[in-house]
Scaffold this motif. Structure first.
Motif, PDB file in Angstrom:
ATOM      1  N   GLY B 418      92.936  42.658  51.411  1.00  0.00           N
ATOM      2  CA  GLY B 418      91.567  42.233  51.171  1.00  0.00           C
ATOM      3  C   GLY B 418      90.763  42.139  52.454  1.00  0.00           C
ATOM      4  N   ALA B 419      89.699  41.325  52.400  1.00  0.00           N
ATOM      5  CA  ALA B 419      88.817  41.230  53.564  1.00  0.00           C
ATOM      6  C   ALA B 419      88.169  39.865  53.632  1.00  0.00           C
ATOM      7  CB  ALA B 419      87.732  42.294  53.456  1.00  0.00           C
ATOM      8  N   VAL B 420      87.772  39.467  54.833  1.00  0.00           N
ATOM      9  CA  VAL B 420      86.985  38.246  54.979  1.00  0.00           C
ATOM     10  C   VAL B 420      85.521  38.648  54.824  1.00  0.00           C
ATOM     11  CG1 VAL B 420      86.281  36.423  56.569  1.00  0.00           C
ATOM     12  CG2 VAL B 420      88.673  37.146  56.485  1.00  0.00           C
ATOM     13  N   VAL B 421      84.876  38.022  53.834  1.00  0.00           N
ATOM     14  CA  VAL B 421      83.494  38.388  53.521  1.00  0.00           C
ATOM     15  C   VAL B 421      82.588  37.242  53.953  1.00  0.00           C
ATOM     16  CG1 VAL B 421      81.897  39.038  51.698  1.00  0.00           C
ATOM     17  CG2 VAL B 421      84.289  39.748  51.575  1.00  0.00           C
ATOM     18  N   ILE B 422      81.532  37.595  54.725  1.00  0.00           N
ATOM     19  CA  ILE B 422      80.606  36.564  55.184  1.00  0.00           C
ATOM     20  C   ILE B 422      79.307  36.704  54.404  1.00  0.00           C
ATOM     21  CG2 ILE B 422      79.354  35.709  57.201  1.00  0.00           C
ATOM     22  CD1 ILE B 422      81.854  36.872  58.776  1.00  0.00           C
ATOM     23  N   LYS B 423      78.940  35.586  53.802  1.00  0.00           N
ATOM     24  CA  LYS B 423      77.761  35.601  52.931  1.00  0.00           C
ATOM     25  C   LYS B 423      76.728  34.628  53.470  1.00  0.00           C
ATOM     26  CE  LYS B 423      80.453  36.704  48.841  1.00  0.00           C
ATOM     27  NZ  LYS B 423      80.951  36.258  47.548  1.00  0.00           N
ATOM     28  N   ASP B 424      75.465  34.922  53.127  1.00  0.00           N
ATOM     29  CA  ASP B 424      74.422  33.979  53.542  1.00  0.00           C
ATOM     30  C   ASP B 424      74.188  32.964  52.432  1.00  0.00           C
ATOM     31  OD1 ASP B 424      73.024  35.236  51.598  1.00  0.00           O
ATOM     32  OD2 ASP B 424      71.604  36.238  52.951  1.00  0.00           O
ATOM     33  N   ALA B 426      72.028  32.742  50.207  1.00  0.00           N
ATOM     34  CA  ALA B 426      71.689  33.294  48.896  1.00  0.00           C
ATOM     35  C   ALA B 426      72.894  33.970  48.250  1.00  0.00           C
ATOM     36  CB  ALA B 426      70.552  34.293  49.041  1.00  0.00           C
ATOM     37  N   GLY B 427      74.005  34.028  48.981  1.00  0.00           N
ATOM     38  CA  GLY B 427      75.221  34.644  48.427  1.00  0.00           C
ATOM     39  C   GLY B 427      75.278  36.135  48.714  1.00  0.00           C
ATOM     40  N   LYS B 428      74.401  36.608  49.572  1.00  0.00           N
ATOM     41  CA  LYS B 428      74.375  38.043  49.871  1.00  0.00           C
ATOM     42  C   LYS B 428      75.356  38.325  51.018  1.00  0.00           C
ATOM     43  CE  LYS B 428      71.206  41.548  51.510  1.00  0.00           C
ATOM     44  NZ  LYS B 428      70.029  41.658  52.353  1.00  0.00           N
ATOM     45  N   THR B 429      76.148  39.383  50.858  1.00  0.00           N
ATOM     46  CA  THR B 429      77.136  39.717  51.886  1.00  0.00           C
ATOM     47  C   THR B 429      76.427  40.223  53.143  1.00  0.00           C
ATOM     48  OG1 THR B 429      78.682  40.308  50.171  1.00  0.00           O
ATOM     49  CG2 THR B 429      79.182  41.121  52.382  1.00  0.00           C
ATOM     50  N   ALA B 449     100.800  36.433  61.402  1.00  0.00           N
ATOM     51  CA  ALA B 449     100.590  37.848  61.736  1.00  0.00           C
ATOM     52  C   ALA B 449      99.255  37.989  62.465  1.00  0.00           C
ATOM     53  CB  ALA B 449     100.578  38.659  60.455  1.00  0.00           C
ATOM     54  N   PRO B 450      99.230  38.496  63.681  1.00  0.00           N
ATOM     55  CA  PRO B 450      97.958  38.631  64.414  1.00  0.00           C
ATOM     56  C   PRO B 450      97.025  39.659  63.762  1.00  0.00           C
ATOM     57  CG  PRO B 450      99.800  39.529  65.678  1.00  0.00           C
ATOM     58  CD  PRO B 450     100.379  38.961  64.457  1.00  0.00           C
ATOM     59  N   LEU B 451      95.718  39.384  63.859  1.00  0.00           N
ATOM     60  CA  LEU B 451      94.719  40.264  63.243  1.00  0.00           C
ATOM     61  C   LEU B 451      93.752  40.744  64.331  1.00  0.00           C
ATOM     62  CD1 LEU B 451      93.654  38.274  60.044  1.00  0.00           C
ATOM     63  CD2 LEU B 451      95.125  40.291  60.134  1.00  0.00           C
ATOM     64  N   ALA B 452      93.159  41.878  64.067  1.00  0.00           N
ATOM     65  CA  ALA B 452      92.116  42.380  64.973  1.00  0.00           C
ATOM     66  C   ALA B 452      90.861  42.617  64.160  1.00  0.00           C
ATOM     67  CB  ALA B 452      92.576  43.669  65.626  1.00  0.00           C
ATOM     68  N   GLY B 453      89.720  42.608  64.794  1.00  0.00           N
ATOM     69  CA  GLY B 453      88.459  42.874  64.085  1.00  0.00           C
ATOM     70  C   GLY B 453      87.453  41.785  64.331  1.00  0.00           C
ATOM     71  N   SER B 454      86.201  42.154  64.509  1.00  0.00           N
ATOM     72  CA  SER B 454      85.168  41.150  64.716  1.00  0.00           C
ATOM     73  C   SER B 454      83.830  41.686  64.229  1.00  0.00           C
ATOM     74  CB  SER B 454      85.094  40.771  66.193  1.00  0.00           C
ATOM     75  OG  SER B 454      84.727  41.895  66.947  1.00  0.00           O
ATOM     76  N   ALA B 455      82.883  40.777  64.102  1.00  0.00           N
ATOM     77  CA  ALA B 455      81.542  41.175  63.674  1.00  0.00           C
ATOM     78  C   ALA B 455      80.547  40.237  64.322  1.00  0.00           C
ATOM     79  CB  ALA B 455      81.433  41.080  62.159  1.00  0.00           C
ATOM     80  N   VAL B 456      79.337  40.754  64.552  1.00  0.00           N
ATOM     81  CA  VAL B 456      78.296  39.914  65.144  1.00  0.00           C
ATOM     82  C   VAL B 456      77.217  39.704  64.092  1.00  0.00           C
ATOM     83  CG1 VAL B 456      76.607  39.711  66.979  1.00  0.00           C
ATOM     84  CG2 VAL B 456      78.803  40.791  67.448  1.00  0.00           C
ATOM     85  N   ILE B 457      76.951  38.450  63.843  1.00  0.00           N
ATOM     86  CA  ILE B 457      75.927  38.103  62.850  1.00  0.00           C
ATOM     87  C   ILE B 457      74.922  37.217  63.578  1.00  0.00           C
ATOM     88  CG2 ILE B 457      75.484  37.094  60.596  1.00  0.00           C
ATOM     89  CD1 ILE B 457      78.710  37.358  60.346  1.00  0.00           C
ATOM     90  N   ALA B 531      82.127  31.966  55.100  1.00  0.00           N
ATOM     91  CA  ALA B 531      83.108  33.041  55.112  1.00  0.00           C
ATOM     92  C   ALA B 531      84.082  32.852  53.953  1.00  0.00           C
ATOM     93  CB  ALA B 531      83.870  33.028  56.431  1.00  0.00           C
ATOM     94  N   PHE B 532      84.320  33.919  53.203  1.00  0.00           N
ATOM     95  CA  PHE B 532      85.270  33.862  52.080  1.00  0.00           C
ATOM     96  C   PHE B 532      86.327  34.927  52.285  1.00  0.00           C
ATOM     97  CE2 PHE B 532      81.248  32.297  50.546  1.00  0.00           C
ATOM     98  CZ  PHE B 532      81.600  31.154  49.837  1.00  0.00           C
ATOM     99  N   TYR B 533      87.583  34.504  52.053  1.00  0.00           N
ATOM    100  CA  TYR B 533      88.654  35.494  52.132  1.00  0.00           C
ATOM    101  C   TYR B 533      88.834  36.020  50.719  1.00  0.00           C
ATOM    102  CZ  TYR B 533      93.318  37.439  53.086  1.00  0.00           C
ATOM    103  OH  TYR B 533      94.413  38.268  53.209  1.00  0.00           O
ATOM    104  N   GLU B 534      88.400  37.221  50.473  1.00  0.00           N
ATOM    105  CA  GLU B 534      88.427  37.787  49.119  1.00  0.00           C
ATOM    106  C   GLU B 534      89.556  38.779  48.984  1.00  0.00           C
ATOM    107  OE1 GLU B 534      84.565  39.188  48.040  1.00  0.00           O
ATOM    108  OE2 GLU B 534      83.827  37.134  47.751  1.00  0.00           O
ATOM    109  N   TRP B 535      90.409  38.499  48.002  1.00  0.00           N
ATOM    110  CA  TRP B 535      91.598  39.333  47.796  1.00  0.00           C
ATOM    111  C   TRP B 535      92.091  39.054  46.400  1.00  0.00           C
ATOM    112  CZ3 TRP B 535      97.073  38.254  50.143  1.00  0.00           C
ATOM    113  CH2 TRP B 535      97.876  39.416  50.024  1.00  0.00           C
TER     114      TRP B 535
END
Lengths: 599, 845
Positions: B418-424, B426-429, B449-457, B531-535
């Motif tokens: 799955g993925a970590v989803v960041i919403k505002d 209003a619930g918009k991704t 387990a180590p993870l990689a990945g980032s995002a700028v909001i 942030a929601f972990y959706e899976w």
């Protein structure tokens, strides 16, 4: 087997309508009686099992077999004259062998289900379960009638909703009826539309008994359920059983005997480790056939009657004649006690029934001993009457008394002291009963004789002498009871109703002894005192069962916690009490009148 | 042997003659020495045993303890014996019988020792002081009265009254009356037990003051009657023996009454126990529960008192208060206002609770019509376990999140993570960071387990850190552990938020989405996002299990079979659940949103063995009263007062037995072909500090108790689980007197019944030959010994252990107890008996 069953059913349908059944009294059951059954903790011959089953269902040792309409079953009477409309002559079936009755039920289950074989009970119970209670035969009902009886089924279902402790006496009686009904249905395979014959547990499992695990035997049909047994040997068991059924249906005496013998051999051939030597069975079958307690009852009665005659006639020779039947009865009685002890593998300490067997023997023995010392016939009369009355009381209502050899509760097993306590306390009961009987004899005699009459003087002299040994025995018995209680459940004295009964009885005897010593009780007073001791004995021995609590309350107790003590006491106890008071009052009036005349 | 003495004419009550060495008292009076003996016996027992015992038996006062009562009992016995010796010796010298008091002084010393608690502080010294005082008193009396007076003095009024009283007490009519009263009282106890229960009979009758007093009065009457017959004659040997035995039985019974202990020791297999629980004594125990300054929890006892409210089982509304001092905050009062000797628990459910609490009333049935109703809620009763065929079946009420509920119903194994989803707001991704663990831990050491990945909001950088299948955290820490790698129980991702120099670590979990959304600051201030972990993972649980969970609107159910397959759906009242098991019909009857459970107990008659319950109301100074029920021996209940927490329990009084027992195994044996039990057996390991320092195997089964240190442990009953044994434990010092006393009574009864006449003949013969009193006594003793020797020997053999058992033991007993004494009696009667005058019957007439 199914074919045979179908054949039997057709055969049954033909007979039921006429209530005439085939006469099988000539069948040779000797071999069949010896088939081993494991039932309720004991390996027993089929003969005993059948007897116990019949008693359990009908509440009678030898029941009268009734058709659905309540008429006694009939046999064709070859010697009788046919009736005017050409029907063959018939005669009542009479009291037949219990094993025969059992086999008839088992192999002719459909017919048996229509006949009145199950004891319902008294009118109250009949009405409670919705059985028409208009005729004496309504004491019994057929399995089929009960199955269709909505009231009965509803009452049976109601029992599940109440905790057993809170059942009323009526509910307990209904529960017993339900248990009889279910047992009959299960045993005869009627529960499942009549397709599933069960019968007695005659097939041993392949394994041995293991401590801490339940162990049971199985019915013939289950023999195939054990893959450990050789298939051919399984088939041999089944075939022999079918041959028994066929021989029975065809009334073939020789075939029945040989099939039963083969059946036993086939069971032995299975090789179960627990199918041990059953050589003791012949002794048990003999005991069943001799029925020693019934014989003893009537011999005692003969002695009682002859002793009465001897008292009137007063001939020394007649005394010995009077004592003889009682001695024969005692021989039967002792034989019976010995055999029952041997069969049960323990002393006779388990049930009220067993205690009555022992007490009645003691009363006669004590009567004889006192008779030998005093030679006044009163002791012979009293001893014989008590022995007769005790045995008669024990045997009159097998439904109530439960004469089958049962299991001892763990608390009674393995203790040295219980085997001493019970005989001693029972002997004391016998002695006090004898003393009370002498009190009665004195009171009755006093109604007819004057105080100075030589016979009355003698009677007055000897009537007291039973009480001192009775006191020794009741004290020893009570103390031994305490020692046993200490060994069994850890306290010498626990204020149990039975202990209190014994204590009060002892105090009653002590009071009479002291009253006599102090000169307070003269002859009349001693007689009243011993009669009162008799009542205390009754309360201690039997009356404790009115109490719901207590460690000695025998299994037949149906005490209703919602009823008061006085409601719980059966009506005949009041009659007994009123009778005693009336006897004393009449004697009192007579003595008072005499004194007035003298004055 | 009777000696005439000179009597002054003026004294109206002066005895004139001596018999058996003692003065013959005037008519209507008992001999003064005996009268004083019985009088002080009564006074001592009443004042030192009965009154203190009944006044203090429901308290922790030492007066009711067995040790003190035994000390006083022994002191009374000694005082009476010394007193009697002093009084008789004085009386024989025509001195005052009141010298009795000198010998009796030990009892006074004992009373003072008990008042000063000296007997408990130093038992040996106290006993010694009592004995020495009695001895000195008796010797003093011997010396003080050593000079004989010329003639006996008249009785003083007090002595005269005592002699008259005891004489009246010895009256046989009175004795018979007392016997009748004892019999009636005892029978009344039986009727009382029948009406109520055995505890009520013991409380109201058998252990009541009036019952004890009745027996005591009867016992004194019997002793008085015995003394009245002085001087005793040879033919009275029988009843004297009987009365001696009965006197000993009364003494033994008093010892039992005051000092026997009875209780129970319950052990589960594997458990060890060294204390018994007393049957008829309980304690009310309050403990404070709290945290120390260092954060560690503590429990400390603040109240521990003997209860009184449960002593009378026929009383249903007792009132006993326990006061719990709270320091400056005043006092909490615990009032017991209801008590049921046999109680039945009840429950009332309503839907008007203060707080949300979902619940369900469910009918579980089988197609043949059998059905049972269960109630479950999320707070108080969240699970039930039912037998189901050969296994067990769980029903649970749990608040499951939507993703968890769905994960249980999921049948397809997940692909990817799955993925970590960041919403505002209003619930918009606004961003989606796929979770791709690079290497997953295999060891169970907490590594993630180590993870990689980032995002700028906006100004915030979100950087994934690690992943765990079953995440666990420590309070106050942002560390994350994987508690069970490979088993998906709580899949979570840890990520870092950066805004300039500020950093923050947070965790997103699949099954707990709301927690992220609620984090303060995340939505409200710096980062207006969630942030929601959706899976869609699978969550496997072991069946069979039926789970109910509140949902957004209404309630949902979930059934997991034995094979792990799960089905579920909406719960509707009155509609049976479509379970995949045809043998089980589950119908929801009622749904609760704010379930409130009102629990309590109701009176259930007077059955023995049913649980006992009491209602307690706690009132602290200003607080609202709180009411709850306690079960005797059950779980404690908690309450708060003055900002502190307390747990209150009602426990059976416990007493150490001095050794310990561990239950290894318990089993029952059955009669073949039946379900009736043949035996109950407990296999135990016994450890005793001195006698069995290393554990020893012992077996206790029906009728074979363990006897150790005066305790006797019997197999009494067993638990429903077939793995718990209940051993009845008791100690009864009175039996050591009662058993021999019973033998003495029996012996006496034999002699009195069969040897009275020949012994009279024997006495007359001895008197004709002018033999001494000692010879009479010798004859009496020899007679008792001759009749009693065989039974006594047999008793000794039995208590030591017969070398054989069964029929042989029985026959041996018959010979020793019946035949040998009977033979002795017959021989004796023949030798000394009167000429037989029993009239022969007439030979017909």
């Amino acid at each position: 087997m199914m074919r045979t069953l179908a054949f039997l059913s057709a055969f049954a349908a033909a007979t039921v309508a006429q209530t005439v059944v085939t006469d099988r009294s000539k069948l040779d059951l000797t071999e069949a009686r010896r088939i081993a059954v494991l039932d309720n903790g004991r390996f027993k011959p089929l003969d005993s099992y059948a007897r116990e089953f019949v008693v359990d269902m009908t509440g009678e040792f030898k029941p009268t077999l009734l058709a659905a309409d309540g008429q006694e079953l009939a046999l064709l009477d070859p010697k009788g004259k046919p009736s005017s409309d050409g029907k063959p002559a018939v005669k009542p079936i009479g009291k037949q062998d219990q094993l025969l009755t059992y086999l008839e039920w088992l192999f002719d289950a459909e017919a048996a289900s229509k006949r009145r074989n199950i004891l319902v009970g008294d009118v109250t119970l009949q009405k409670a379960v919705g059985v028409a209670a208009s005729r004496p035969v309504d004491r019994f009902a057929s399995y089929e009638a009960l199955s269709k009886n909505e009231t009965f089924l509803a009452k049976a279902a109601e029992l599940k909703k109440t905790r057993r402790d809170n059942w009323t006496p009526l509910q307990t009686e209904i529960a017993q009826l339900v248990s009889r009904y279910r047992r009959f249905g299960f045993e005869m395979g009627l529960e499942d539309g009549g397709r599933n014959l069960q019968g007695p547990a005659v097939v041993p499992p392949p394994g041995a008994m293991v401590p801490g695990k339940k162990y049971e035997w199985f019915t013939v049909g289950h023999v195939s359920a054990f893959p450990e047994y050789d298939r051919e040997k399984q088939a041999a068991v089944r075939n022999a059983f079918v041959r028994i059924m066929e021989a029975y249906a065809l009334t073939d005496s020789n075939a029945l005997a040989s099939a039963a013998k083969d059946f036993r051999s086939a069971i032995d051939a299975l090789g179960s480790p627990e199918n041990r030597d059953r050589s003791g069975f012949s002794r048990e079958i003999t005991f069943n056939a001799v029925n020693p307690f019934v014989s003893a009852t009537w011999y005692y009665f003969a002695t009682f009657f002859l002793a009465l005659v001897a008292i009137v006639v007063k001939r020394r020779g007649l005394d010995i004649v009077a004592a003889l039947p009682g001695v024969v009865g005692l021989a039967y009685h002792v034989y019976g006690l010995n055999e029952r002890t041997w069969l049960s593998g323990r002393a006779l300490i388990g049930t009220f029934f067993e205690s009555m067997l022992f007490v009645s023997a003691c009363t006669f023995v004590f009567g004889l001993i006192f008779e030998a010392i005093f030679r006044r016939r009163w002791f012979l009369l009293s001893g014989a009457f008590l022995a007769f009355f005790g045995l008669w009381g024990a045997l009159i209502d097998p439904h109530f008394m439960r004469p089958a050899i049962g299991n001892l509760p763990p608390v009674l097993i393995n203790t040295f002291w219980i085997h001493i306590h019970v005989p001693v306390i029972m002997a004391s009961y016998a002695m006090i009963a004898l003393s009370a009987m002498m009190g009665h004899v004195w009171l009755v005699m006093r109604l007819f004789k004057a105080e100075r009459d030589s016979e009355m003087v003698e009677l007055s002299r000897i009537q007291y002498w039973v009480l001192p040994p009775a006191l020794i025995l009741v004290f020893a018995g009570t103390i031994l009871g305490g020692i046993w209680a200490d060994a069994a459940w850890g306290r010498f004295w626990g204020w149990d109703p039975k202990e209190i009964g014994a204590f009060v009885l002892m105090v009653a005897v002590v009071i009479v002894v002291h009253g006599r010593y102090a000169g307070w009780l003269k002859d009349f007073g001693t007689a009243i005192g011993t009669v009162a001791c008799g009542f205390a004995l009754f309360v201690s021995y039997y009356g404790v069962n009115f109490f719901s609590h207590g460690l000695h309350a025998y299994s037949f107790t149906t005490a209703d916690p919602s009823q008061s003590f006085f409601q719980r006491v059966p009506y005949w106890v009041y009659i007994y009490l009123v009778g005693e008071i009336a006897l004393v009052a009449v004697a009192f009036a007579k003595i008072g009148r005499e004194k007035k005349q003298i004055a | 042997m009777n000696a005439e003495v000179v009597v002054p004419a003026k004294a109206p009550f002066v005895p004139a003659t001596r018999a058996g060495g003692l003065l013959v008292p005037p008519r209507g009076r008992l001999h003064p020495s005996f009268a004083l003996f019985l009088f002080f016996l009564t006074v001592d027992v009443a004042a030192l045993l009965f009154l203190p015992y009944f006044a203090t038996r429901w308290t922790d006062s030492p007066w009711a303890t067995a040790d003190r009562l035994a000390f006083l009992g022994k002191a009374i016995a000694g005082g009476l014996a010394f007193g009697l010796v002093a009084s008789i010796s004085a009386e024989r010298r025509n001195r005052s019988p009141w010298w009795f008091l000198a010998g009796h002084v030990g009892v006074i010393v004992a009373a003072f020792a008990a008042l000063a608690d000296f007997d408990r502080a130093s038992p040996f010294s106290a006993t010694l002081a009592v004995v020495v005082a009695g001895f000195i008193g008796a010797v003093g009396a011997l010396f003080g009265s050593s000079k004989p007076a010329d003639a006996p003095k008249a009785f003083d009024p007090a002595l005269d009254a005592i002699c008259r009283l005891l004489y009246a007490w010895s009256n046989i009519w009175f004795g018979i009356l007392l016997m009748a009263v004892v019999a009636i009282a005892t029978q009344y106890g039986s009727i009382h037990e029948n009406r109520f229960n055995s505890k009520a009979a013991h409380f109201d009758v058998y252990r009541s003051w009036w019952f004890g007093a009745t027996w005591f009065v009867a016992g004194v009457s019997m002793l008085a009657a015995t003394f009245r017959k002085w001087p005793w004659r040879l033919e009275q040997t029988g009843w004297l023996t009987v009365h001696t035995g009965l006197g000993l039985i009364v003494i033994g019974s008093m010892m039992s009454f005051f000092s026997s202990v009875e209780g129970e020791l319950a052990l589960r297999e594997g458990e060890t126990g060294a204390e018994l629980e007393l049957r008829n004594a309980s304690r009310f125990v309050v403990e404070e529960i709290g945290r120390r300054d260092d954060g560690r929890r503590f429990r400390r006892s603040v109240l521990d008192a003997r209860t009184r409210f449960d002593t009378d089982p026929t009383e249903q509304e007792p009132l006993e208060e326990f006061r719990l001092p709270l320091g400056e905050d005043g006092t909490a009062v615990l009032k017991v206002d209801r008590y049921f000797t046999a109680a039945r628990p009840y429950e009332n459910w309503s839907d008007d609770g203060d707080a949300p609490n979902a619940g369900i009333e469910l009918k579980l049935g089988t197609p043949d019509g059998a059905a049972e109703t269960f109630r479950l809620d999320e707070r108080d009763r969240s699970s039930e376990r039912l037998p189901f065929g050969s296994r067990e079946f769980d029903i649970q009420f749990a608040r499951l999140t939507k993703p968890l509920y769905e994960a249980i119903l999921e049948t397809v194994d997940p692909t990817g993570f799955g993925a970590v989803v960041i919403k505002d707001r209003a619930g918009k991704t606004v961003a989606e960071l796929p979770v791709r663990p690079e290497s997953r831990p295999t060891k169970d050491d907490g590594a993630t387990a180590p993870l990689a990945g980032s995002a700028v909001i906006g100004e915030t950088t979100v950087e994934l850190l690690d992943y765990a299948d079953n995440a666990g955290t420590m309070p106050g820490s942002t560390e994350m552990f994987d508690l069970s790698p490979g088993q998906i129980r709580n899949p979570s991702v840890r990520f870092k938020l950066k805004q300039g120099a500020a950093e923050e670590v947070r965790i997103a979990s699949v099954f707990r989405p709301a927690e992220q959304a609620d984090v303060d600051g995340w939505m409200k201030s710096a980062h207006p996002y969630a942030a929601f972990y959706e899976w869609r993972p699978r969550f496997k649980i072991e069946g069979p299990m039926l789970v109910f969970t509140p949902a957004d609107a209404g309630m949902k159910w979930l059934f997991v079979g034995s094979d792990g397959k799960a089905v579920g759906g909406d719960v509707l009242a009155g509609v049976p659940l479509p379970l995949p098991m045809p043998m089980l019909i589950a119908t929801p009857l009622k749904l609760f949103a704010r379930a409130k459970i009102d629990q309590g107990f109701e009176f259930d008659g007077y059955r023995d063995g049913a649980p006992e319950a009491a209602r307690v109301t706690v009132t602290a100074d200003q607080g609202k009263p709180r009411t709850f029920w306690l079960r005797r021996g059950g779980q404690p209940q908690t309450f708060d007062a003055a900002g502190r927490s307390f747990a209150v329990a009602w426990r059976p009084e416990r007493r150490p037995i001095g050794f310990s027992l561990k239950l290894n195994d318990f089993h029952r044996d059955f009669y073949p072909g039946s379900v009736s039990e043949k035996s109950f057996e407990s296999y135990l390991e016994l450890t005793h500090p001195t006698k069995f320092p290393t554990a020893t195997d012992v077996k206790i089964d029906m009728n074979r108790p363990l006897r150790l240190d005066g305790w006797r442990l019997y197999q009494s009953r067993f638990g429903n689980d077939d793995a718990t044994t209940f051993l009845q434990v008791n100690r009864d010092p009175g039996l050591s007197v009662i058993y021999p006393a019973c033998c003495v009574v029996l012996l006496g009864l034999m002699i009195v019944s069969f040897l009275k006449k020949p012994m009279r003949e024997r006495r007359l013969a001895l008197e004709r030959r002018g033999l001494s009193a000692a010879r009479h006594i010798g004859d009496a003793v020899l007679t008792i010994a001759a009749v009693g020797a065989a039974p006594v020997l047999y008793g000794l053999w039995v208590s030591v252990g017969l070398p054989f058992g069964g029929v042989a033991a029985f026959l041996f007993g018959l010979v020793m107890v019946v035949l040998v004494p009977t033979a002795v009696v017959i021989l004796y009667a023949r030798k000394f008996g009167p000429s037989r005058t029993v009239a022969r019957p007439e030979s017909g007439s």
